[in-house]
Scaffold this active site. Structure first.
Site, PDB file in Angstrom:
ATOM      1  N   CYS A   1     -62.005  37.958  19.611  1.00 12.00           N
ATOM      2  CA  CYS A   1     -62.376  37.287  18.356  1.00 12.00           C
ATOM      3  C   CYS A   1     -63.730  37.767  17.850  1.00 12.00           C
ATOM      4  CB  CYS A   1     -62.363  35.779  18.555  1.00 12.00           C
ATOM      5  SG  CYS A   1     -63.255  35.209  20.020  1.00 12.00           S
TER       6      CYS A   1
HETATM    7  N1  LIG Z   1     -59.442  31.043  22.199  1.00 11.47           N
HETATM    8  C1  LIG Z   1     -59.796  32.074  21.448  1.00 11.47           C
HETATM    9  O1  LIG Z   1     -60.521  31.916  20.462  1.00 11.47           O
HETATM   10  C2  LIG Z   1     -59.297  33.435  21.751  1.00 11.47           C
HETATM   11  C3  LIG Z   1     -58.652  33.715  22.920  1.00 11.47           C
HETATM   12  N2  LIG Z   1     -58.237  34.993  23.193  1.00 11.47           N
HETATM   13  C4  LIG Z   1     -57.575  35.296  24.449  1.00 11.47           C
HETATM   14  O2  LIG Z   1     -56.244  34.787  24.394  1.00 11.47           O
HETATM   15  C5  LIG Z   1     -55.833  34.344  25.678  1.00 11.47           C
HETATM   16  C6  LIG Z   1     -55.435  32.885  25.570  1.00 11.47           C
HETATM   17  O3  LIG Z   1     -56.546  32.143  25.115  1.00 11.47           O
HETATM   18  P1  LIG Z   1     -56.485  30.586  24.832  1.00 11.47           P
HETATM   19  O4  LIG Z   1     -55.240  30.257  24.100  1.00 11.47           O
HETATM   20  O5  LIG Z   1     -57.777  30.206  24.260  1.00 11.47           O
HETATM   21  O6  LIG Z   1     -56.411  30.056  26.332  1.00 11.47           O
HETATM   22  P2  LIG Z   1     -56.080  28.623  26.851  1.00 11.47           P
HETATM   23  O7  LIG Z   1     -56.925  28.371  28.019  1.00 11.47           O
HETATM   24  O8  LIG Z   1     -56.164  27.654  25.715  1.00 11.47           O
HETATM   25  O9  LIG Z   1     -54.542  28.776  27.301  1.00 11.47           O
HETATM   26  C7  LIG Z   1     -54.175  29.544  28.384  1.00 11.47           C
HETATM   27  C8  LIG Z   1     -52.669  29.495  28.561  1.00 11.47           C
HETATM   28  O10 LIG Z   1     -52.316  30.190  29.738  1.00 11.47           O
HETATM   29  C9  LIG Z   1     -51.676  29.294  30.673  1.00 11.47           C
HETATM   30  N3  LIG Z   1     -52.316  29.539  31.971  1.00 11.47           N
HETATM   31  C10 LIG Z   1     -53.558  29.180  32.343  1.00 11.47           C
HETATM   32  N4  LIG Z   1     -53.838  29.642  33.582  1.00 11.47           N
HETATM   33  C11 LIG Z   1     -52.746  30.319  33.962  1.00 11.47           C
HETATM   34  C12 LIG Z   1     -52.407  31.027  35.131  1.00 11.47           C
HETATM   35  N5  LIG Z   1     -53.246  31.116  36.169  1.00 11.47           N
HETATM   36  N6  LIG Z   1     -51.189  31.602  35.205  1.00 11.47           N
HETATM   37  C13 LIG Z   1     -50.317  31.473  34.187  1.00 11.47           C
HETATM   38  N7  LIG Z   1     -50.582  30.796  33.051  1.00 11.47           N
HETATM   39  C14 LIG Z   1     -51.778  30.245  32.942  1.00 11.47           C
HETATM   40  C15 LIG Z   1     -51.893  27.898  30.161  1.00 11.47           C
HETATM   41  O11 LIG Z   1     -50.746  27.079  30.300  1.00 11.47           O
HETATM   42  P3  LIG Z   1     -50.330  26.334  31.618  1.00 11.47           P
HETATM   43  O12 LIG Z   1     -51.592  26.137  32.425  1.00 11.47           O
HETATM   44  O13 LIG Z   1     -49.728  25.056  31.131  1.00 11.47           O
HETATM   45  O14 LIG Z   1     -49.350  27.239  32.267  1.00 11.47           O
HETATM   46  C16 LIG Z   1     -52.083  28.120  28.671  1.00 11.47           C
HETATM   47  O15 LIG Z   1     -50.843  28.123  28.011  1.00 11.47           O
HETATM   48  C17 LIG Z   1     -57.022  34.564  26.615  1.00 11.47           C
HETATM   49  O16 LIG Z   1     -56.874  35.795  27.282  1.00 11.47           O
HETATM   50  C18 LIG Z   1     -58.204  34.614  25.656  1.00 11.47           C
HETATM   51  O17 LIG Z   1     -59.242  35.369  26.187  1.00 11.47           O
HETATM   52  C19 LIG Z   1     -58.406  36.000  22.297  1.00 11.47           C
HETATM   53  C20 LIG Z   1     -59.034  35.780  21.107  1.00 11.47           C
HETATM   54  C21 LIG Z   1     -59.555  34.463  20.754  1.00 11.47           C
HETATM   55  C1  LIG Z   2     -66.779  30.663  23.178  1.00 12.41           C
HETATM   56  C2  LIG Z   2     -66.164  31.625  24.161  1.00 12.41           C
HETATM   57  O1  LIG Z   2     -66.252  31.452  25.369  1.00 12.41           O
HETATM   58  N1  LIG Z   2     -65.532  32.669  23.681  1.00 12.41           N
HETATM   59  C3  LIG Z   2     -64.872  33.649  24.485  1.00 12.41           C
HETATM   60  C4  LIG Z   2     -64.245  34.677  23.604  1.00 12.41           C
HETATM   61  C5  LIG Z   2     -62.806  34.426  23.327  1.00 12.41           C
HETATM   62  C6  LIG Z   2     -62.025  35.717  23.254  1.00 12.41           C
HETATM   63  O2  LIG Z   2     -61.766  36.361  22.298  1.00 12.41           O
HETATM   64  O3  LIG Z   2     -61.774  36.116  24.461  1.00 12.41           O
HETATM   65  P1  LIG Z   2     -61.151  37.385  25.142  1.00 12.41           P
HETATM   66  O4  LIG Z   2     -61.963  38.581  24.884  1.00 12.41           O
HETATM   67  O5  LIG Z   2     -61.189  37.041  26.577  1.00 12.41           O
HETATM   68  O6  LIG Z   2     -59.790  37.523  24.579  1.00 12.41           O
HETATM   69  C7  LIG Z   2     -65.864  34.377  25.388  1.00 12.41           C
HETATM   70  O7  LIG Z   2     -66.995  34.571  25.011  1.00 12.41           O
HETATM   71  O8  LIG Z   2     -65.408  34.877  26.420  1.00 12.41           O
END
Ligand SMILES: NC(=O)C1=CN([C@@H]2O[C@H](COP(=O)(O)OP(=O)(O)OC[C@H]3O[C@@H](n4cnc5c(N)ncnc54)[C@H](OP(=O)(O)O)[C@@H]3O)[C@@H](O)[C@H]2O)C=CC1
Ligand SMILES: CC(=O)N[C@@H](CCC(=O)OP(=O)(O)O)C(=O)O
Length: 319
Positions: free
Chosen positions: A136
């Site tokens: 992000c």
């Molecule tokens: N949040 C953000 O702004 C952004 C996030 N990302 C990336 O996207 C990905 C998802 O982020 P986000 O939606 O915020 O994460 P969350 O923590 O909100 O969700 C993670 C998901 O993965 C599952 N999960 C968690 N631990 C495990 C595990 N050990 N094995 C299998 N499933 C697991 C959880 O479901 P359950 O535990 O029920 O199985 C849940 O559905 C990450 O890699 C993050 O870095 C990228 C850009 C922006």
């Molecule tokens: C506030 C906060 O913790 N933000 C996350 C970035 C989320 C994201 O884009 O994470 P990935 O690069 O892992 O997909 C961080 O800094 O790690």
């Protein structure tokens, strides 16, 4: 059910980004959900958690080895960092090649995967079906710097502030509303993953200092750029307008954008363009919703391109 519909599996669908993807798929005329996985919500109805989804589907909790048999055309991995490869290996072992879009950081440095930041890498896509979705902050940083990257006198310095949904749902200080109240929490002030990611994909060193704030969604990146010769403000602004002309998901503004206005929006905003008196320093401000242009919306752009339909299908792009 129309037979031409492509079936999407979302692995990690309980999370913040997974839920946004369910909404985008629910609104999509050519996609339908094949499965959505969550260990915690296993067996529960999807419509009980994501109101925009209308249908009978329930969350399931397949092991990675069980994913290929579920026969999705497109698989989105929305798992925490470090978890994607066991899923990818399962598809390799089964000889199945769906479109795989990984939201984590796991393949952002792997040249075999297409790095999908469409506004900057569209021309580099060679039909790869393995797509690494950018981070992000890394998205905001690259959009902020790209138009000036060839005229810089020093590495850009980026000050980032994210809403706490960026830290996912696994409890930590960075998503603890109590600890964030009245607070701004600095972290990973050198060497953040997105510093490396933006440096790698821009091809120049970038310095990045992230913070997390008490709001839920949306991030700001304020970037200081030293220029190799004096510029007028209108010339810098025109450069950005030209670079993003026709881009439906990047808006170039005059004033510095506010994060409060970007929450829930699918585009990124760039603006400010504050110049130093000598014209050799400019400050650019970028905002985007970390869950949308920073994750799910960008993934949807990449999916649409990979299946050969209009890049903005199902993405609200109204001005
Ligand atoms: N949040 C953000 O702004 C952004 C996030 N990302 C990336 O996207 C990905 C998802 O982020 P986000 O939606 O915020 O994460 P969350 O923590 O909100 O969700 C993670 C998901 O993965 C599952 N999960 C968690 N631990 C495990 C595990 N050990 N094995 C299998 N499933 C697991 C959880 O479901 P359950 O535990 O029920 O199985 C849940 O559905 C990450 O890699 C993050 O870095 C990228 C850009 C922006
Ligand atoms: C506030 C906060 O913790 N933000 C996350 C970035 C989320 C994201 O884009 O994470 P990935 O690069 O892992 O997909 C961080 O800094 O790690």
């Amino acid at each position: 059910m129309a037979t031409s519909m492509k079936r999407v599996g979302i692995v990690g669908a309980r999370g913040h980004t997974g839920a946004e993807l369910i909404r985008l798929v629910a609104a999509h005329p050519a996609l339908e959900l094949a499965y959505v996985s969550s260990r915690e919500l296993d067996g529960q109805r999807v419509d009980a958690h994501v109101a925009e989804y209308r249908g009978e589907l329930r969350y399931t909790a397949p092991a990675p080895a069980g994913l290929p048999a579920l026969d999705a055309d497109i698989v989105v991995l929305a798992l925490p960092n470090g978890k994607a490869s066991e899923c990818v290996d399962a598809f390799d072992a089964a000889g199945k090649q769906p479109v795989i879009v990984d939201l984590s950081a796991d393949y952002r440095f792997d040249p075999r995967w297409y790095y999908g930041l469409p506004e900057l890498t569209r021309a580099k896509w060679r039909g790869e079906t393995r797509i690494s979705n950018p981070g992000c902050y890394a998205t905001a940083i690259q959009l902020s710097i790209a138009p000036l990257k060839d005229v810089l006198a020093a590495p850009p310095v980026c000050f980032g502030v994210s809403g706490y949904s960026g830290a996912g749902t696994t409890p930590s200080d960075k998503n603890n509303p109590e600890k964030l109240r009245d607070n701004l929490m600095p972290y990973s002030l050198t060497g953040h993953m997105h510093e490396k990611e933006a440096s790698r994909h821009l091809g120049i060193p970038v310095e990045f200092m992230p913070h997390v704030a008490p709001h839920f969604r949306g991030l700001t990146v304020t970037t200081n750029l030293y220029l190799s010769r004096p510029y007028k403000r209108e010339d810098v602004q025109a450069l950005y307008q030209r670079a993003y002309a026709g881009e439906k998901l990047v808006r170039v503004l005059d004033e510095a954008p506010w994060v409060s206005r970007i929450a829930g929006q699918h585009h990124a905003e760039l603006g400010g363009f504050a110049m130093s008196a000598d014209g050799k320093r400019v400050v650019v401000v970028a905002t985007l919703d970390n869950l949308l242009k920073g994750a799910a919306t960008q993934a949807m752009q990449n999916i649409n391109r990979a299946i050969g339909i209009d890049e903005y299908t199902s993405i609200p792009v109204d001005r």
